[in-house]
Design an enzyme around this catalytic site. Structure first.
Site, PDB file in Angstrom:
ATOM      1  CG  ASN A 149      -0.430  -0.010   2.505  1.00  0.00           C
ATOM      2  OD1 ASN A 149       0.725  -0.411   2.675  1.00  0.00           O
ATOM      3  ND2 ASN A 149      -1.184   0.413   3.490  1.00  0.00           N
ATOM      4  CD  GLU A 246       5.038  -0.485  13.359  1.00  0.00           C
ATOM      5  OE1 GLU A 246       3.805  -0.318  13.398  1.00  0.00           O
ATOM      6  OE2 GLU A 246       5.782  -0.255  14.325  1.00  0.00           O
ATOM      7  CB  CYS A 280      -1.439   0.596   8.488  1.00  0.00           C
ATOM      8  SG  CYS A 280      -0.271   1.947   8.443  1.00  0.00           S
TER       9      CYS A 280
HETATM   10  P1  NAP Z   1       0.550  -9.044   4.024  1.00  0.00           P
HETATM   11  O1  NAP Z   1      -0.339  -9.930   3.230  1.00  0.00           O
HETATM   12  O2  NAP Z   1       0.778  -9.401   5.450  1.00  0.00           O
HETATM   13  O3  NAP Z   1       1.951  -9.008   3.246  1.00  0.00           O
HETATM   14  C1  NAP Z   1       3.033  -8.215   3.683  1.00  0.00           C
HETATM   15  C2  NAP Z   1       4.327  -8.760   3.096  1.00  0.00           C
HETATM   16  O4  NAP Z   1       4.618 -10.038   3.682  1.00  0.00           O
HETATM   17  C3  NAP Z   1       4.237  -9.013   1.589  1.00  0.00           C
HETATM   18  O5  NAP Z   1       5.467  -8.705   0.997  1.00  0.00           O
HETATM   19  C4  NAP Z   1       3.948 -10.500   1.559  1.00  0.00           C
HETATM   20  O6  NAP Z   1       4.257 -11.092   0.338  1.00  0.00           O
HETATM   21  C5  NAP Z   1       4.857 -10.980   2.659  1.00  0.00           C
HETATM   22  N1  NAP Z   1       4.549 -12.327   3.158  1.00  0.00           N
HETATM   23  C6  NAP Z   1       3.371 -13.008   3.104  1.00  0.00           C
HETATM   24  N2  NAP Z   1       3.497 -14.213   3.722  1.00  0.00           N
HETATM   25  C7  NAP Z   1       4.791 -14.285   4.161  1.00  0.00           C
HETATM   26  C8  NAP Z   1       5.543 -15.272   4.888  1.00  0.00           C
HETATM   27  N3  NAP Z   1       4.990 -16.432   5.284  1.00  0.00           N
HETATM   28  N4  NAP Z   1       6.834 -15.013   5.177  1.00  0.00           N
HETATM   29  C9  NAP Z   1       7.410 -13.839   4.811  1.00  0.00           C
HETATM   30  N5  NAP Z   1       6.753 -12.869   4.118  1.00  0.00           N
HETATM   31  C10 NAP Z   1       5.458 -13.084   3.810  1.00  0.00           C
HETATM   32  O7  NAP Z   1       0.037  -7.528   3.998  1.00  0.00           O
HETATM   33  P2  NAP Z   1      -0.430  -6.667   2.755  1.00  0.00           P
HETATM   34  O8  NAP Z   1      -1.755  -7.162   2.264  1.00  0.00           O
HETATM   35  O9  NAP Z   1       0.670  -6.522   1.762  1.00  0.00           O
HETATM   36  O10 NAP Z   1      -0.619  -5.218   3.430  1.00  0.00           O
HETATM   37  C11 NAP Z   1      -1.771  -4.859   4.128  1.00  0.00           C
HETATM   38  C12 NAP Z   1      -1.541  -4.980   5.636  1.00  0.00           C
HETATM   39  O11 NAP Z   1      -0.396  -4.221   5.998  1.00  0.00           O
HETATM   40  C13 NAP Z   1      -2.682  -4.403   6.458  1.00  0.00           C
HETATM   41  O12 NAP Z   1      -2.944  -5.247   7.547  1.00  0.00           O
HETATM   42  C14 NAP Z   1      -2.137  -3.058   6.930  1.00  0.00           C
HETATM   43  O13 NAP Z   1      -2.726  -2.561   8.116  1.00  0.00           O
HETATM   44  C15 NAP Z   1      -0.701  -3.402   7.115  1.00  0.00           C
HETATM   45  N6  NAP Z   1       0.128  -2.208   7.097  1.00  0.00           N
HETATM   46  C16 NAP Z   1       0.672  -1.784   8.268  1.00  0.00           C
HETATM   47  C17 NAP Z   1       1.441  -0.621   8.306  1.00  0.00           C
HETATM   48  C18 NAP Z   1       2.055  -0.147   9.592  1.00  0.00           C
HETATM   49  O14 NAP Z   1       3.057   0.569   9.527  1.00  0.00           O
HETATM   50  N7  NAP Z   1       1.526  -0.509  10.751  1.00  0.00           N
HETATM   51  C19 NAP Z   1       1.667   0.103   7.122  1.00  0.00           C
HETATM   52  C20 NAP Z   1       1.096  -0.365   5.941  1.00  0.00           C
HETATM   53  C21 NAP Z   1       0.340  -1.529   5.942  1.00  0.00           C
HETATM   54  P3  NAP Z   1       3.141 -11.112  -0.831  1.00  0.00           P
HETATM   55  O15 NAP Z   1       2.115 -10.086  -0.571  1.00  0.00           O
HETATM   56  O16 NAP Z   1       3.930 -10.791  -2.020  1.00  0.00           O
HETATM   57  O17 NAP Z   1       2.561 -12.481  -0.785  1.00  0.00           O
END
Ligand code: NAP
Length: 475
Positions: A149, A246, A280
């Protein structure tokens, strides 16, 4: 026009040996943005080896500040191209995408400054013949796992401090943002970063899993969902590798009877619905005093109607699509038996809307705070509106969540504001402001289920990216 998104290892692009991927514009899926091949396990190992080989030359390199400045310049030189790519690749309206690029440049410049600050302190010793001091050392190669995002800003708010404090980096961007990561790698070359200092492995979750499990990785910084964060932290604990995570939020605004209702409505609409609620820190709950519920909702509906849906490269667009068909399906499933609707802002019918993953912004009136719409992070333009009779009740409802990232209170009452500051359980506490947005030089992170490990951004980042040694010299 589609581009190839290669891996970036030891200072050069490299084709991955894993499965093929393709990324399409979520605003119009006829537009293919990028294609390439994911990293295989051997590619991941090669990236970690490259990062490890670069550590001795980089950990005390005197030119790190100048190189981080140059990286900011290289990004600025390609700012419009990067903004267009962010818009097309993840569906972020172009105005916000341009803002993200500007922020990325500021992050590089800020950490260029941090790279030349003190790296230790002198501490009085127990004996007069002893000089005692600390030295902060880099961890070594660090793995950065990032979401889609903020495909430029989040990789940089991890990579810039990592590099500033002498670490080397292997970035695993989201599979939904390969093109932005590929251009970021090109800018690192243009800036003159030494080979191996900044590496990129493309791919999905399994690539990330292979990276965090690699013995050569000495630190893991993750941003993404709570579910994946839990898995990554378990892996970090298993190998005793420093890990920060995070994660998600269920961010809240509280509106008291004395609030400036126009301001509260405008900022709640922006926080909840811009970029289709996919931040987020997006506002996903509003706890409103019953005396102002009706006028607040009226103003909120009006402010929401003022936010245009738009193909993401249209400069007027405020609300983009959801990032993928899977995200749209997930949200539709969660709203299969919806609570009463307070208002909705429908997506226009026909072309070009039929080609994107569009989701209408909607606010629901929620009676039961345990309702999933009030509990779960939907990552969509969906707002749960709850009613409270007192400040205590409002703060109680606001804290009734497993998350603790961001909150805002709308009031002109100083006493109420200070009570809320003391009692609200979030890391980002706002009064009369938006729940979204943060200064890159201020610490960023949440409480409870939203964050784990030390804070990101600002000076706080060095707690994660450095180890402290305590030195005594008897002379
Ligand atoms: P996500 O599905 O958790 O993915 C995040 C990253 O982790 C991606 O690069 C993903 O790869 C990777 N990943 C997935 N499974 C993994 C595993 N088993 N081992 C290592 N890496 C793995 O999150 P998203 O859909 O991209 O982002 C949305 C989420 O991020 C929301 O919950 C949002 O609140 C959170 N967010 C938090 C912040 C903050 O600073 N608190 C900021 C922005 C977003 P792939 O996607 O390529 O499979």
């Amino acid at each position: 026009m589609s581009m190839t998104a290669p891996l970036h290892i030891a200072g050069a692009p490299r084709a991955g040996h894993g499965s093929a991927f393709e990324r399409r514009n979520p605003s119009d899926v006829r537009d293919v943005v990028a294609a390439g091949h994911a990293a295989s396990a051997d590619d991941v190992a090669a990236a970690v080896d490259a990062a490890a080989s670069a550590v001795p030359g980089w950990r005390r390199a005197p030119g790190r500040a100048a190189l981080l400045h140059a990286w900011g310049d290289a990004i600025a030189a390609r700012s419009e191209e990067l903004a267009q790519l962010i818009a097309r690749e993840v569906g972020k309206p172009i105005g916000e995408a341009r803002g993200e690029v500007g922020r990325a440049v500021v992050i590089c410049r800020y950490y260029a400054g941090e790279a030349v600050r003190e790296i230790g302190e002198v501490i009085p010793a127990g004996s007069p013949e002893t000089t005692q001091f600390t030295l902060r050392d880099p961890l070594g190669p660090v793995a950065l796992i990032t979401p889609w995002n903020f495909p430029l800003a989040i990789p940089l708010w991890k990579a810039a401090p990592a590099l500033a404090f002498g670490n080397t980096v292997i970035l695993k961007p989201s599979e939904m943002a390969p093109a932005v990561a590929a251009v970021l790698a090109e800018t690192s070359v243009a800036a003159g970063l030494p080979a191996g200092v900044f590496n990129v492995v493309q791919g999905a979750g399994e690539t990330g899993a292979a990276l965090v499990a690699h013995d050569g990785v000495r630190g893991i910084s993750f941003t993404g969902s709570a579910a994946v964060g839990a898995r990554i932290q378990a892996e970090g604990a298993r190998r005793n590798v420093r890990t920060q995570a995070e994660m998600g939020g269920k961010n809240v605004v509280i509106v008291l009877p004395d609030a400036d209702l126009d301001l509260a409505a405008r900022l709640t609409a922006a926080g909840a619905f811009r970029f289709a609620g996919q931040k987020c820190t997006a506002t996903s709950r509003a706890v409103v005093h019953h005396e102002v519920m009706a006028p607040f909702l009226e103003r909120l509906a009006e402010a929401t109607r003022g936010l245009p849906h738009g193909p993401v490269t249209d400069p007027g667009a405020a609300i983009g699509p959801l990032v993928s068909a899977a995200a749209l399906e997930r949200v539709q499933g969660a709203l299969a038996s919806p609570p009463p609707v307070a208002f909705e802002h429908p997506v226009p019918a026909g072309e070009p809307w039929s080609h994107g993953h569009w989701c209408a912004p909607v606010a629901y009136r929620i009676e039961d705070p345990a309702h999933p719409v009030a509990r779960d992070e939907l990552f969509a333009p969906v707002l749960a509106v709850l009613e409270a009779g007192t400040l205590d009740e409002a703060i109680g409802l606001a804290n009734d969540t497993r998350y603790g990232l961001s909150a805002s209170l709308f009031t002109r009452d100083l006493v109420a504001a200070f009570r809320y500051v003391r009692e609200i359980e979030v890391g980002l506490v706002r009064v009369n402001g938006d729940t979204t947005g943060v200064d890159p030089h201020a610490p960023f992170g949440g409480l409870k289920g939203s964050s784990s490990g030390s804070r990101e951004q600002g000076r706080a980042a060095r707690e994660f990216y450095t180890d402290i040694r305590t030195i005594q010299i008897h002379a």
